[in-house]
Motif scaffolding. Sequence first.
Motif, mmCIF file in Angstrom:
data_model
loop_
_atom_site.group_PDB
_atom_site.id
_atom_site.type_symbol
_atom_site.label_atom_id
_atom_site.label_comp_id
_atom_site.label_asym_id
_atom_site.label_seq_id
_atom_site.Cartn_x
_atom_site.Cartn_y
_atom_site.Cartn_z
ATOM 1 N N GLY A 21 -0.068 2.688 17.818
ATOM 2 C CA GLY A 21 0.902 1.702 17.367
ATOM 3 C C GLY A 21 0.508 1.162 15.998
ATOM 4 N N PHE A 22 0.675 1.991 14.968
ATOM 5 C CA PHE A 22 0.384 1.572 13.599
ATOM 6 C C PHE A 22 1.689 1.449 12.830
ATOM 7 N N PRO A 23 2.057 0.237 12.414
ATOM 8 C CA PRO A 23 3.275 0.097 11.633
ATOM 9 C C PRO A 23 3.154 0.777 10.270
ATOM 10 N N ALA A 24 4.206 1.439 9.848
ATOM 11 C CA ALA A 24 4.264 2.021 8.495
ATOM 12 C C ALA A 24 5.720 2.341 8.210
ATOM 13 N N LEU A 25 6.116 2.179 6.965
ATOM 14 C CA LEU A 25 7.444 2.636 6.564
ATOM 15 C C LEU A 25 7.302 4.060 6.048
ATOM 16 N N LEU A 26 8.022 4.988 6.673
ATOM 17 C CA LEU A 26 8.039 6.367 6.184
ATOM 18 C C LEU A 26 9.299 6.541 5.333
ATOM 19 N N ILE A 27 9.112 6.845 4.069
ATOM 20 C CA ILE A 27 10.256 7.135 3.198
ATOM 21 C C ILE A 27 10.318 8.653 3.117
ATOM 22 N N VAL A 28 11.277 9.224 3.854
ATOM 23 C CA VAL A 28 11.309 10.682 4.039
ATOM 24 C C VAL A 28 12.505 11.253 3.277
ATOM 25 N N THR A 29 12.235 12.053 2.260
ATOM 26 C CA THR A 29 13.358 12.633 1.519
ATOM 27 C C THR A 29 14.004 13.735 2.362
ATOM 28 N N TRP A 30 15.292 13.870 2.180
ATOM 29 C CA TRP A 30 16.070 14.760 3.055
ATOM 30 C C TRP A 30 16.530 15.981 2.277
ATOM 31 N N ARG A 31 15.589 16.911 2.038
ATOM 32 C CA ARG A 31 15.979 18.202 1.460
ATOM 33 C C ARG A 31 16.785 18.960 2.516
ATOM 34 N N GLY A 32 17.669 19.816 2.071
ATOM 35 C CA GLY A 32 18.507 20.577 3.000
ATOM 36 C C GLY A 32 19.652 19.753 3.574
ATOM 37 N N PHE A 33 19.899 18.576 3.011
ATOM 38 C CA PHE A 33 20.950 17.683 3.492
ATOM 39 C C PHE A 33 22.314 18.378 3.397
ATOM 40 N N ALA B 102 -1.794 11.405 -2.131
ATOM 41 C CA ALA B 102 -2.464 12.027 -0.988
ATOM 42 C C ALA B 102 -2.362 13.544 -1.109
ATOM 43 N N VAL B 103 -3.318 14.241 -0.504
ATOM 44 C CA VAL B 103 -3.325 15.711 -0.594
ATOM 45 C C VAL B 103 -2.398 16.363 0.424
ATOM 46 N N ARG B 104 -2.119 15.661 1.513
ATOM 47 C CA ARG B 104 -1.210 16.167 2.549
ATOM 48 C C ARG B 104 -0.526 14.955 3.170
ATOM 49 N N ALA C 136 3.459 1.874 3.057
ATOM 50 C CA ALA C 136 4.633 2.761 2.991
ATOM 51 C C ALA C 136 4.140 4.155 2.619
ATOM 52 N N VAL C 137 4.670 5.161 3.324
ATOM 53 C CA VAL C 137 4.262 6.554 3.101
ATOM 54 C C VAL C 137 5.487 7.334 2.614
ATOM 55 N N ILE C 138 5.335 7.993 1.485
ATOM 56 C CA ILE C 138 6.439 8.784 0.944
ATOM 57 C C ILE C 138 6.165 10.262 1.223
ATOM 58 N N MET C 139 7.155 10.924 1.774
ATOM 59 C CA MET C 139 6.973 12.358 2.037
ATOM 60 C C MET C 139 8.314 13.089 1.983
ATOM 61 N N GLN C 140 8.256 14.371 1.663
ATOM 62 C CA GLN C 140 9.435 15.223 1.822
ATOM 63 C C GLN C 140 9.596 15.496 3.321
ATOM 64 N N PHE D 262 0.882 -1.180 0.000
ATOM 65 C CA PHE D 262 0.000 0.000 0.000
ATOM 66 C C PHE D 262 0.912 1.220 0.000
ATOM 67 N N PHE D 263 0.837 2.011 -1.062
ATOM 68 C CA PHE D 263 1.781 3.114 -1.231
ATOM 69 C C PHE D 263 1.029 4.433 -1.376
ATOM 70 N N THR D 264 1.351 5.362 -0.505
ATOM 71 C CA THR D 264 0.703 6.659 -0.584
ATOM 72 C C THR D 264 1.685 7.741 -0.149
ATOM 73 N N GLY D 265 1.313 8.988 -0.335
ATOM 74 C CA GLY D 265 2.182 10.079 0.091
ATOM 75 C C GLY D 265 2.031 11.286 -0.810
ATOM 76 N N VAL D 266 2.925 12.228 -0.590
ATOM 77 C CA VAL D 266 2.968 13.456 -1.392
ATOM 78 C C VAL D 266 4.344 13.468 -2.057
ATOM 79 N N PRO D 267 4.414 13.767 -3.359
ATOM 80 C CA PRO D 267 5.692 13.638 -4.062
ATOM 81 C C PRO D 267 6.776 14.608 -3.598
ATOM 82 N N CYS D 268 8.020 14.177 -3.797
ATOM 83 C CA CYS D 268 9.192 15.049 -3.691
ATOM 84 C C CYS D 268 10.067 14.702 -4.879
ATOM 85 N N SER D 269 10.715 15.709 -5.457
ATOM 86 C CA SER D 269 11.505 15.445 -6.673
ATOM 87 C C SER D 269 12.645 14.465 -6.404
#
Length: 399
Positions: A93-105, A49-51, A70-74, A22-29
């Motif tokens: 306690g809801f398991p989820a993988l957050l794929i968080v892009t690291w802007r400003g790295f 997703a909208v937010r 899995a949730v993708i977010m900036q 199950f894949f959702t999120g808000v895009p990041c380049s």
Amino acid sequence: MSAAVLSGRELAALLDRHGFDFFTGVPCSLVEDLITALEGDRPAPWIPAVREDVAVGLAAGAWLGGRRPAVIMQNSGLGTSLNALASLSLMYGFPALLIVTWRGFGGRDAPEHILTGEITPNLLDLLRIPHRTLTAAHAAELLTWAASEMDARKSPVALLVPPGVVAAGAERAGAESGAAEERSTPTGSDPTRVRRAPAATTPAAEREELTPVISRAEAIAVAVKELGDEPVIHANGYICRESCAIDDRPQNFYMIGSMGMASAIGLGLALARPRAACVVFDGDGNLLMSLGTLAMVGSLGPRNFVHIVFDNEVYGSTGGQRSPSREVRLDRLARSAGYRTAAAVTTASEIAAAVRTARAAEGPHFVLVKVTRAETPVPRIPHGPEVIRDRFRRSVSGR
Ligand SMILES: Cc1ncc(C[n+]2csc(CCOP(=O)(O)OP(=O)(O)O)c2C)c(N)n1
């Protein structure tokens, strides 16, 4: 995996291999190529997703329906998601993988990303969300770690994605040279999709003025009586408490924090279990806090989604402060957003009829129930968050 850069397809394949479905999120380049891969014709399509907090809500609903989300977010979206992470994902306690892009790295980026980039690991530490930094060379081990950690802890875990770890999107180059191809919308064979369905109305929906005649508690009691064993996701505040006092069903998910998220959790559950109905008991304040979710429901068109809003035109649970729904007709917003039906009702018999219709026909359905501001003295929810979670999940997905 030894390449310095992961293609979106490679990362999507790794996610598949680790059981994410199950894949959702808000895009990041920074993960454009991954989202392009997820948008392809796949068994588990990408849900835009909208937010970011709405995506966190969808992931919770999907997990309750038996999926591994899995949730993708900036990283900027971590700020948007703070309350949903703290009072939904982490509290229940809801398991989820957050794929968080690291802007400003490394302090190198556009000005708006510098501070957030600097504090990103601290934000995750403060939330006590375990996290690691993704590298192409160790992607497989890192995903194994994330998957087992989130299952063992029953909690979200995060993989931070610095620039250059995932390949730049192939289409970006085209877009920048003015040759972007329009992406196809992934419809696949998803049985939940209903597009451009005509919106049905009720006689009350045509009236400019709707005069409430019964209280929220009375209206909830009428609606519950019309239900079978459908799961009901409740908005926070007195809607939860009154419903619990009327009929404390195991299929009731009581959202005791995370205001605004009920519709997102319900949508996640409806998408995870397309052949089983899902009902949301919402409030006007809750709905307005996440208005974009209406657009997601309209665009995705889940046939099994029934959205009932008990609208007292105030924030009743916090003392009755005025809400914008006094002037704004929520059923009309739902109809514009693309719900298949949008009813507006006031009396007990109209509520019962609207719920019966919604149960009998394909949705998504929206039922606006105008109620008085009367409050019933009711106790707090007697169950802890984990009890609410476990009995609900067992009742809907048997595990
Ligand atoms: C993010 C957030 N802001 C504010 C609150 C306080 N709060 C709890 S319930 C509630 C009102 C909910 O209003 P509505 O959805 O219209 O339901 P009602 O209580 O009127 O039935 C508010 C403002 C909160 N819990 N979370």
